[in-house]
Design a protein around this motif. Structure first.
Motif, PDB file in Angstrom:
ATOM      1  N   LEU A   4       0.807  -1.214   0.000  1.00 36.32           N
ATOM      2  CA  LEU A   4       0.000   0.000   0.000  1.00 36.32           C
ATOM      3  C   LEU A   4       0.844   1.269   0.000  1.00 36.32           C
ATOM      4  O   LEU A   4       0.359   2.341   0.323  1.00 36.32           O
ATOM      5  N   LYS A   5       2.121   1.118  -0.364  1.00 33.65           N
ATOM      6  CA  LYS A   5       3.005   2.274  -0.482  1.00 33.65           C
ATOM      7  C   LYS A   5       3.419   2.423  -1.940  1.00 33.65           C
ATOM      8  O   LYS A   5       3.827   1.453  -2.580  1.00 33.65           O
ATOM      9  N   ALA A   6       3.292   3.614  -2.463  1.00 34.92           N
ATOM     10  CA  ALA A   6       3.595   3.852  -3.879  1.00 34.92           C
ATOM     11  C   ALA A   6       5.028   3.475  -4.221  1.00 34.92           C
ATOM     12  O   ALA A   6       5.958   3.814  -3.495  1.00 34.92           O
ATOM     13  N   ASP A   7       5.181   2.767  -5.327  1.00 30.79           N
ATOM     14  CA  ASP A   7       6.492   2.403  -5.870  1.00 30.79           C
ATOM     15  C   ASP A   7       6.540   2.936  -7.298  1.00 30.79           C
ATOM     16  O   ASP A   7       6.193   2.238  -8.244  1.00 30.79           O
ATOM     17  N   CYS A   8       6.956   4.180  -7.437  1.00 29.23           N
ATOM     18  CA  CYS A   8       6.918   4.844  -8.748  1.00 29.23           C
ATOM     19  C   CYS A   8       7.789   4.142  -9.781  1.00 29.23           C
ATOM     20  O   CYS A   8       7.509   4.208 -10.980  1.00 29.23           O
ATOM     21  N   ALA A   9       8.850   3.465  -9.330  1.00 35.39           N
ATOM     22  CA  ALA A   9       9.737   2.768 -10.264  1.00 35.39           C
ATOM     23  C   ALA A   9       9.047   1.586 -10.927  1.00 35.39           C
ATOM     24  O   ALA A   9       9.489   1.120 -11.979  1.00 35.39           O
ATOM     25  N   SER A  10       7.962   1.102 -10.321  1.00 39.56           N
ATOM     26  CA  SER A  10       7.235  -0.045 -10.874  1.00 39.56           C
ATOM     27  C   SER A  10       5.931   0.371 -11.539  1.00 39.56           C
ATOM     28  O   SER A  10       5.117  -0.478 -11.906  1.00 39.56           O
ATOM     29  N   CYS A  11       5.737   1.655 -11.689  1.00 40.81           N
ATOM     30  CA  CYS A  11       4.519   2.196 -12.299  1.00 40.81           C
ATOM     31  C   CYS A  11       4.862   2.862 -13.624  1.00 40.81           C
ATOM     32  O   CYS A  11       6.024   3.173 -13.908  1.00 40.81           O
ATOM     33  N   SER A  12       3.855   3.078 -14.441  1.00 36.96           N
ATOM     34  CA  SER A  12       4.080   3.749 -15.729  1.00 36.96           C
ATOM     35  C   SER A  12       3.570   5.185 -15.697  1.00 36.96           C
ATOM     36  O   SER A  12       3.001   5.681 -16.664  1.00 36.96           O
ATOM     37  N   CYS A  16       0.344  10.704 -13.312  1.00 34.68           N
ATOM     38  CA  CYS A  16       0.794  11.870 -14.085  1.00 34.68           C
ATOM     39  C   CYS A  16       0.098  11.981 -15.431  1.00 34.68           C
ATOM     40  O   CYS A  16       0.315  12.952 -16.172  1.00 34.68           O
ATOM     41  N   VAL A  17      -0.719  10.981 -15.750  1.00 31.11           N
ATOM     42  CA  VAL A  17      -1.412  10.976 -17.042  1.00 31.11           C
ATOM     43  C   VAL A  17      -2.920  10.844 -16.860  1.00 31.11           C
ATOM     44  O   VAL A  17      -3.691  11.641 -17.397  1.00 31.11           O
ATOM     45  N   ALA A  18      -3.336   9.850 -16.106  1.00 33.79           N
ATOM     46  CA  ALA A  18      -4.756   9.515 -16.017  1.00 33.79           C
ATOM     47  C   ALA A  18      -5.591  10.606 -15.367  1.00 33.79           C
ATOM     48  O   ALA A  18      -6.734  10.836 -15.771  1.00 33.79           O
ATOM     49  N   GLY A  79       2.670  -5.739 -16.503  1.00 33.66           N
ATOM     50  CA  GLY A  79       3.888  -5.034 -16.891  1.00 33.66           C
ATOM     51  C   GLY A  79       3.786  -4.224 -18.170  1.00 33.66           C
ATOM     52  O   GLY A  79       4.745  -3.555 -18.558  1.00 33.66           O
ATOM     53  N   ARG A  80       2.650  -4.277 -18.838  1.00 34.47           N
ATOM     54  CA  ARG A  80       2.496  -3.482 -20.066  1.00 34.47           C
ATOM     55  C   ARG A  80       2.243  -2.024 -19.699  1.00 34.47           C
ATOM     56  O   ARG A  80       1.621  -1.727 -18.686  1.00 34.47           O
ATOM     57  N   ASP A  81       2.731  -1.100 -20.500  1.00 35.77           N
ATOM     58  CA  ASP A  81       2.481   0.303 -20.231  1.00 35.77           C
ATOM     59  C   ASP A  81       1.726   0.942 -21.383  1.00 35.77           C
ATOM     60  O   ASP A  81       1.652   0.390 -22.483  1.00 35.77           O
ATOM     61  N   TRP A  82       1.172   2.106 -21.128  1.00 36.67           N
ATOM     62  CA  TRP A  82       0.290   2.765 -22.087  1.00 36.67           C
ATOM     63  C   TRP A  82       1.036   3.325 -23.292  1.00 36.67           C
ATOM     64  O   TRP A  82       0.419   3.591 -24.323  1.00 36.67           O
ATOM     65  N   ARG A  83       2.343   3.498 -23.201  1.00 36.71           N
ATOM     66  CA  ARG A  83       3.091   3.987 -24.357  1.00 36.71           C
ATOM     67  C   ARG A  83       3.345   2.861 -25.351  1.00 36.71           C
ATOM     68  O   ARG A  83       3.221   3.053 -26.568  1.00 36.71           O
ATOM     69  N   ARG A  85       1.611   0.044 -25.471  1.00 34.79           N
ATOM     70  CA  ARG A  85       0.307  -0.508 -25.858  1.00 34.79           C
ATOM     71  C   ARG A  85      -0.727   0.615 -25.848  1.00 34.79           C
ATOM     72  O   ARG A  85      -1.624   0.633 -24.997  1.00 34.79           O
ATOM     73  N   PRO A  86      -0.632   1.566 -26.769  1.00 35.39           N
ATOM     74  CA  PRO A  86      -1.548   2.716 -26.758  1.00 35.39           C
ATOM     75  C   PRO A  86      -3.013   2.326 -26.883  1.00 35.39           C
ATOM     76  O   PRO A  86      -3.894   3.070 -26.450  1.00 35.39           O
ATOM     77  N   GLY A  87      -3.269   1.144 -27.445  1.00 34.06           N
ATOM     78  CA  GLY A  87      -4.649   0.703 -27.565  1.00 34.06           C
ATOM     79  C   GLY A  87      -5.305   0.435 -26.224  1.00 34.06           C
ATOM     80  O   GLY A  87      -6.540   0.431 -26.114  1.00 34.06           O
ATOM     81  N   SER A  88      -4.496   0.200 -25.197  1.00 29.17           N
ATOM     82  CA  SER A  88      -5.006  -0.071 -23.849  1.00 29.17           C
ATOM     83  C   SER A  88      -4.995   1.171 -22.962  1.00 29.17           C
ATOM     84  O   SER A  88      -5.446   1.114 -21.812  1.00 29.17           O
ATOM     85  N   ALA A  89      -4.484   2.276 -23.491  1.00 28.91           N
ATOM     86  CA  ALA A  89      -4.277   3.461 -22.662  1.00 28.91           C
ATOM     87  C   ALA A  89      -5.564   3.973 -22.025  1.00 28.91           C
ATOM     88  O   ALA A  89      -5.624   4.190 -20.804  1.00 28.91           O
ATOM     89  N   ARG A  90      -6.594   4.165 -22.812  1.00 30.85           N
ATOM     90  CA  ARG A  90      -7.831   4.735 -22.261  1.00 30.85           C
ATOM     91  C   ARG A  90      -8.410   3.843 -21.169  1.00 30.85           C
ATOM     92  O   ARG A  90      -8.851   4.330 -20.127  1.00 30.85           O
ATOM     93  N   GLU A  91      -8.394   2.539 -21.422  1.00 29.13           N
ATOM     94  CA  GLU A  91      -8.902   1.600 -20.423  1.00 29.13           C
ATOM     95  C   GLU A  91      -8.052   1.640 -19.160  1.00 29.13           C
ATOM     96  O   GLU A  91      -8.574   1.662 -18.037  1.00 29.13           O
ATOM     97  N   MET A  92      -6.733   1.665 -19.330  1.00 23.26           N
ATOM     98  CA  MET A  92      -5.825   1.698 -18.191  1.00 23.26           C
ATOM     99  C   MET A  92      -6.049   2.954 -17.354  1.00 23.26           C
ATOM    100  O   MET A  92      -6.041   2.893 -16.114  1.00 23.26           O
ATOM    101  N   PHE A  93      -6.269   4.078 -18.010  1.00 23.98           N
ATOM    102  CA  PHE A  93      -6.482   5.339 -17.299  1.00 23.98           C
ATOM    103  C   PHE A  93      -7.804   5.322 -16.535  1.00 23.98           C
ATOM    104  O   PHE A  93      -7.960   6.021 -15.527  1.00 23.98           O
ATOM    105  N   ALA A  94      -8.767   4.536 -17.001  1.00 25.44           N
ATOM    106  CA  ALA A  94     -10.046   4.408 -16.304  1.00 25.44           C
ATOM    107  C   ALA A  94      -9.939   3.433 -15.135  1.00 25.44           C
ATOM    108  O   ALA A  94     -10.574   3.620 -14.090  1.00 25.44           O
TER     109      ALA A  94
END
Length: 265
Positions: A4-12, A16-18, A79-83, A85-94
């Motif tokens: 429950l502690k943010a790990d920015c190195a493991s996030c995409s 900062c986007v969503a 482990g996929r990121d929105w850059r 896999r741009p097709g998943s970006a909108r879903e990921m942001f939701a």
């Protein structure tokens, strides 16, 4: 155990986007939901991380995803990121803000389970913790279909009861939802107080005794916690202390680190 502690190195860089933000005292510019922050680098790290407050982004300093960022990136999307896999970006942001809300509930449930006085509730708390945790690991479709409001309605009565049990016998002040903006509470005895949802924006709490006070949902923006004692306070989060001011004499619960911007006080 949930992380429950943010790990920015493991996030995409999801926060900062969503998420959107508006130009204000908390953010220097406007940004729409789904639009990358101008300070987000190619490696998903913040280009002005050490200078966020000086550059006009104190809201970023106070924000906490409760570990939802790495959960969505590494678990829900493997482990996929929105850059890439741009097709998943909108879903990921939701998905991200939903998981963030669920992780906040996990934070509160985990704390309630650590309260010895709440032992009569532990079975119910554990069941909800496990159920909520499973939902954060579900498919994107299942997460987006989740009724977070209903989850909160099930969790909140247990948290309230856990708080009552933990504060029993302390005779703390009942100031739930109170308007205490700018109030002079310097050195106040608020031990065991019910401050759930109280507006403490800019309040003077220097040297105040907030031990065992219930602070769930309390707004501590710009509150002065210098020298205050918050050990054993209930349901306090990183976002709350990150939005407040404090110093080296401020005493915090063990689960919370002292914000970096307090170091010079």
């Amino acid at each position: 155990m949930h992380d429950l502690k943010a790990d920015c190195a493991s996030c995409s860089g999801l926060c900062c986007v969503a998420l959107p933000f508006s130009r204000s005292a908390d953010f220097a510019v406007d940004k729409a939901a789904g639009e990358p922050c101008r300070n987000l680098r190619d490696d998903f790290r913040c280009g002005i991380h050490r200078d966020l407050r000086r550059e006009g982004f104190p809201g970023c300093v106070a924000y906490d995803c409760f570990g939802a960022g790495q959960k969505v990136t590494q678990v829900v999307y493997a482990g996929r990121d929105w850059r890439r896999r741009p097709g998943s970006a909108r879903e990921m942001f939701a998905v991200f803000p939903v998981v963030r809300q669920l992780h906040e509930l996990l934070w509160y449930l985990t704390e309630a389970l650590a309260l010895p006085a709440a032992r009569p509730l532990h079975a119910d708390l554990r069941a909800l913790l496990d159920e909520t945790g499973r939902l954060t690991r579900a498919t994107p479709e299942e997460i987006l279909a989740a009724d977070v409001a209903a989850c909160r309605e099930r969790v909140n009565p247990l948290l309230l009861r856990a708080s009552e049990l933990a504060r029993a016998g302390l005779r703390g002040k009942k100031r739930r939802g109170a308007d205490l903006m700018g109030a002079n509470l310097k050195g106040a005895d608020l031990r065991g107080a019910d401050l759930r949802g109280a507006y403490l924006i800019g309040a003077q709490l220097k040297g105040a005794d907030l031990r065992q006070a219930d602070l769930i949902g309390a707004d501590l923006r710009a509150a002065d916690l210098s020298g205050a004692d918050l050990t054993g306070s209930l349901f306090l989060t990183r976002s709350q202390i990150g939005s407040a001011q404090g110093d080296t004499a401020t005493r915090l619960p063990p689960a919370l680190d002292r914000p970096a911007h307090w170091s010079g006080r």
